[in-house]
Write a protein that holds these residues in place. Structure first.
Motif, PDB file in Angstrom:
ATOM      1  N   TYR A  99       0.841  -1.205   0.000  1.00 40.55           N
ATOM      2  CA  TYR A  99       0.000   0.000   0.000  1.00 40.55           C
ATOM      3  C   TYR A  99       0.869   1.245   0.000  1.00 40.55           C
ATOM      4  CZ  TYR A  99      -4.531  -2.246   0.635  1.00 40.55           C
ATOM      5  OH  TYR A  99      -5.672  -2.960   0.440  1.00 40.55           O
ATOM      6  N   LEU A 100       1.881   1.231   0.883  1.00 41.90           N
ATOM      7  CA  LEU A 100       2.709   2.428   1.027  1.00 41.90           C
ATOM      8  C   LEU A 100       3.528   2.702  -0.232  1.00 41.90           C
ATOM      9  CD1 LEU A 100       3.838   1.913   4.731  1.00 41.90           C
ATOM     10  CD2 LEU A 100       2.226   3.627   3.847  1.00 41.90           C
ATOM     11  N   ASN A 101       3.818   1.655  -1.014  1.00 43.92           N
ATOM     12  CA  ASN A 101       4.637   1.835  -2.218  1.00 43.92           C
ATOM     13  C   ASN A 101       3.812   2.109  -3.466  1.00 43.92           C
ATOM     14  OD1 ASN A 101       7.052   1.438  -0.903  1.00 43.92           O
ATOM     15  ND2 ASN A 101       7.039  -0.780  -1.209  1.00 43.92           N
ATOM     16  N   THR A 102       2.476   2.092  -3.322  1.00 46.75           N
ATOM     17  CA  THR A 102       1.631   2.248  -4.508  1.00 46.75           C
ATOM     18  C   THR A 102       1.025   3.646  -4.531  1.00 46.75           C
ATOM     19  OG1 THR A 102       1.104  -0.101  -4.432  1.00 46.75           O
ATOM     20  CG2 THR A 102      -0.352   1.297  -5.750  1.00 46.75           C
ATOM     21  N   PRO A 103       1.220   4.377  -5.652  1.00 47.06           N
ATOM     22  CA  PRO A 103       0.608   5.708  -5.732  1.00 47.06           C
ATOM     23  C   PRO A 103      -0.900   5.618  -5.549  1.00 47.06           C
ATOM     24  CG  PRO A 103       2.156   5.378  -7.538  1.00 47.06           C
ATOM     25  CD  PRO A 103       2.015   4.054  -6.831  1.00 47.06           C
ATOM     26  N   HIS A 104      -1.462   6.618  -4.904  1.00 46.56           N
ATOM     27  CA  HIS A 104      -2.884   6.629  -4.605  1.00 46.56           C
ATOM     28  C   HIS A 104      -3.713   6.509  -5.872  1.00 46.56           C
ATOM     29  CE1 HIS A 104      -6.267   7.348  -2.027  1.00 46.56           C
ATOM     30  NE2 HIS A 104      -6.758   8.174  -2.938  1.00 46.56           N
ATOM     31  N   GLY A 105      -4.730   5.656  -5.813  1.00 46.67           N
ATOM     32  CA  GLY A 105      -5.633   5.506  -6.948  1.00 46.67           C
ATOM     33  C   GLY A 105      -5.272   4.342  -7.854  1.00 46.67           C
TER      34      GLY A 105
ATOM     35  N   ASP B   8       4.247   9.695  -3.405  1.00 46.89           N
ATOM     36  CA  ASP B   8       2.831   9.367  -3.441  1.00 46.89           C
ATOM     37  C   ASP B   8       2.648   7.919  -2.972  1.00 46.89           C
ATOM     38  OD1 ASP B   8       0.215   9.764  -3.862  1.00 46.89           O
ATOM     39  OD2 ASP B   8       0.305   9.714  -6.046  1.00 46.89           O
ATOM     40  N   HIS B   9       1.639   7.697  -2.135  1.00 49.92           N
ATOM     41  CA  HIS B   9       1.422   6.341  -1.645  1.00 49.92           C
ATOM     42  C   HIS B   9      -0.067   6.138  -1.380  1.00 49.92           C
ATOM     43  CE1 HIS B   9       1.283   8.644   2.068  1.00 49.92           C
ATOM     44  NE2 HIS B   9       0.579   7.651   2.569  1.00 49.92           N
ATOM     45  N   THR B  10      -0.421   4.935  -1.003  1.00 46.43           N
ATOM     46  CA  THR B  10      -1.796   4.652  -0.617  1.00 46.43           C
ATOM     47  C   THR B  10      -1.800   4.325   0.858  1.00 46.43           C
ATOM     48  OG1 THR B  10      -2.166   3.733  -2.811  1.00 46.43           O
ATOM     49  CG2 THR B  10      -3.823   3.248  -1.142  1.00 46.43           C
ATOM     50  N   PRO B  12      -2.450   2.474   4.023  1.00 50.51           N
ATOM     51  CA  PRO B  12      -2.859   1.075   4.244  1.00 50.51           C
ATOM     52  C   PRO B  12      -4.189   1.004   4.998  1.00 50.51           C
ATOM     53  CG  PRO B  12      -0.595   1.446   4.966  1.00 50.51           C
ATOM     54  CD  PRO B  12      -1.192   2.796   4.694  1.00 50.51           C
ATOM     55  N   PRO B  13      -4.957  -0.044   4.756  1.00 52.77           N
ATOM     56  CA  PRO B  13      -6.232  -0.198   5.453  1.00 52.77           C
ATOM     57  C   PRO B  13      -6.020  -0.626   6.897  1.00 52.77           C
ATOM     58  CG  PRO B  13      -5.811  -2.104   4.084  1.00 52.77           C
ATOM     59  CD  PRO B  13      -4.663  -1.155   3.863  1.00 52.77           C
ATOM     60  N   ARG B  87     -11.971   4.799   4.107  1.00 48.78           N
ATOM     61  CA  ARG B  87     -10.525   4.841   4.211  1.00 48.78           C
ATOM     62  C   ARG B  87     -10.094   6.235   3.819  1.00 48.78           C
ATOM     63  NH1 ARG B  87      -9.475  -0.153   1.475  1.00 48.78           N
ATOM     64  NH2 ARG B  87      -8.485   0.969  -0.210  1.00 48.78           N
ATOM     65  N   GLN B  88      -8.927   6.600   4.321  1.00 53.07           N
ATOM     66  CA  GLN B  88      -8.416   7.941   4.045  1.00 53.07           C
ATOM     67  C   GLN B  88      -8.328   8.195   2.540  1.00 53.07           C
ATOM     68  OE1 GLN B  88      -5.003   8.590   6.451  1.00 53.07           O
ATOM     69  NE2 GLN B  88      -4.474  10.432   5.323  1.00 53.07           N
ATOM     70  N   GLY B  89      -8.702   9.385   2.131  1.00 52.82           N
ATOM     71  CA  GLY B  89      -8.501   9.742   0.738  1.00 52.82           C
ATOM     72  C   GLY B  89      -9.727   9.582  -0.143  1.00 52.82           C
ATOM     73  N   SER B 162     -11.300   6.763  -7.747  1.00 51.55           N
ATOM     74  CA  SER B 162     -10.808   6.282  -6.458  1.00 51.55           C
ATOM     75  C   SER B 162     -10.835   7.408  -5.422  1.00 51.55           C
ATOM     76  CB  SER B 162      -9.398   5.723  -6.600  1.00 51.55           C
ATOM     77  OG  SER B 162      -8.546   6.735  -7.080  1.00 51.55           O
ATOM     78  N   GLU B 163     -10.845   8.654  -5.888  1.00 51.05           N
ATOM     79  CA  GLU B 163     -10.872   9.767  -4.924  1.00 51.05           C
ATOM     80  C   GLU B 163     -12.282  10.259  -4.626  1.00 51.05           C
ATOM     81  OE1 GLU B 163      -8.435  10.283  -7.477  1.00 51.05           O
ATOM     82  OE2 GLU B 163      -6.834   9.564  -6.167  1.00 51.05           O
TER      83      GLU B 163
END
Lengths: 116, 210
Positions: A99-105, B8-10, B12-13, B87-89, B162-163
């Motif tokens: 998750y942390l390594n994947t750009p959002h979206g 940029d990151h996602t 985590p859940p 989830r955030q975002g 996704s946003e």
């Protein structure tokens, strides 16, 4: 399928609050259908978790039911040698890193967790 | 786990969700469960997942003008105040059906869906035909769901990302002036909050309960 005490339900069947709850629910049904444990074994694994949670003062079984469900699923998976604690822990870290390594979206792939 | 803000990151859940993902991915790799089997089981239960949260939001907006204003201004926050957090975002926007406009929600790219209020997306929502035809021919899509609009009502289609997720606020059915919020919730179907149907009329509710 048998009913369990405290399982959140409406007249049509089980009710889930979040997707992971449905995912954990489906995993148990799928493993049981494959004959990896009996329904009796599952029922007792789950009731052990619920009893333990009640004993330690779980305030609301309606909201926490699937947390117990997941804990019972992890326990029975280890008892039946379907998995073990070590690989569960390291896989969880790998997903977190993915998750942390994947750009959002973008879709999350497990392989992204291996990138430093 | 270091949290790197430079790229940029996602986010985590939750830990619970990560535990499920960990176990599921391991069991799939070992050939102990098939993803298709899990999907089939989940699809069986999908209509029971969560849409009551959305029904709560809609019925409250029908009876509580102040809440409705807050909801239209910032749905993410208004819905979080009821205890439904994503989830955030992910931002939620509520689009209101009126005598002039009917709203329809789709995700043309994949299957983005406001699951905190609607639960898991139904299979048809994820299907390629719905995703393309909701945009190219929304009138035909509504017709297939048996939904008749007034002639003067225009259809506005909202493409989720996704946003940004959308929730339709259906029109309050006629003949419900004295109904309580709890009674009104029964009129709010999942499909009415995606926009492929209207909220149930009191008569349809009676027939459903028979």
């Amino acid at each position: 399928m048998e009913n369990f005490p405290y399982q959140p339900q409406d007249e049509e069947g089980p009710v889930f609050n979040e997707p992971w709850e449905a995912q954990a629910f489906a995993l148990v049904l799928a493993l049981h259908e494959k004959g990896l444990f009996s329904w009796q074994e599952w029922a007792s694994a789950l009731s052990e978790q619920i009893t333990a949670a009640q004993a330690s003062g779980d305030p609301d079984l309606g909201n926490t039911y699937y947390q117990h469900w997941l804990a019972a699923l992890e326990t029975i998976s280890q008892q039946k040698n379907l998995s073990n604690e070590e690989e569960l822990t390291s896989r969880k870290s790998l997903w977190r890193a993915a998750y942390l390594n994947t750009p959002h979206g973008q879709p999350i792939e497990l392989s992204a967790g291996e990138v430093s | 786990m270091p949290h790197d803000h430079d790229h940029d990151h996602t986010e985590p859940p939750s830990d619970l969700e990560l535990r499920v993902k960990a176990l599921e991915s391991l069991l799939v790799e070992k050939g102990l469960v098939k993803p298709e089997t899990l999907n089939t089981i989940i699809e069986t239960y999908e209509h029971k997942v969560g849409p009551r949260n959305g029904a709560h939001v809609v019925a409250k907006a029908w009876v509580d003008e102040e809440f409705k204003q807050a909801l239209m201004n910032d749905a993410t926050e208004a819905v979080a105040n009821l205890g439904y957090c994503g989830r955030q975002g992910e931002h939620l926007e509520v689009v209101e059906n009126t005598a002039e406009v009917h709203n329809l929600v789709v995700c043309t790219l994949c299957s983005c869906y406001p699951w905190t209020v609607l639960g898991l997306p139904p299979a048809w929502y994820k299907s390629a035909p719905y995703r393309s035809r909701a945009v190219s021919d929304p009138h035909a899509v509504l017709k297939e769901f048996g939904t008749e609009l007034d002639e003067q009502q225009k259809i506005r289609v909202w493409d989720s990302t996704s946003e940004m997720r959308y929730l339709v606020l259906p029109q309050r059915p006629e003949g419900t002036e004295n109904w309580s919020e709890l009674q009104l919730q029964q009129l709010v179907s999942r499909n009415s909050m995606i926009g492929v149907e209207l909220a149930r009329s009191p008569r349809q509710l009676e027939e459903k309960d028979k």
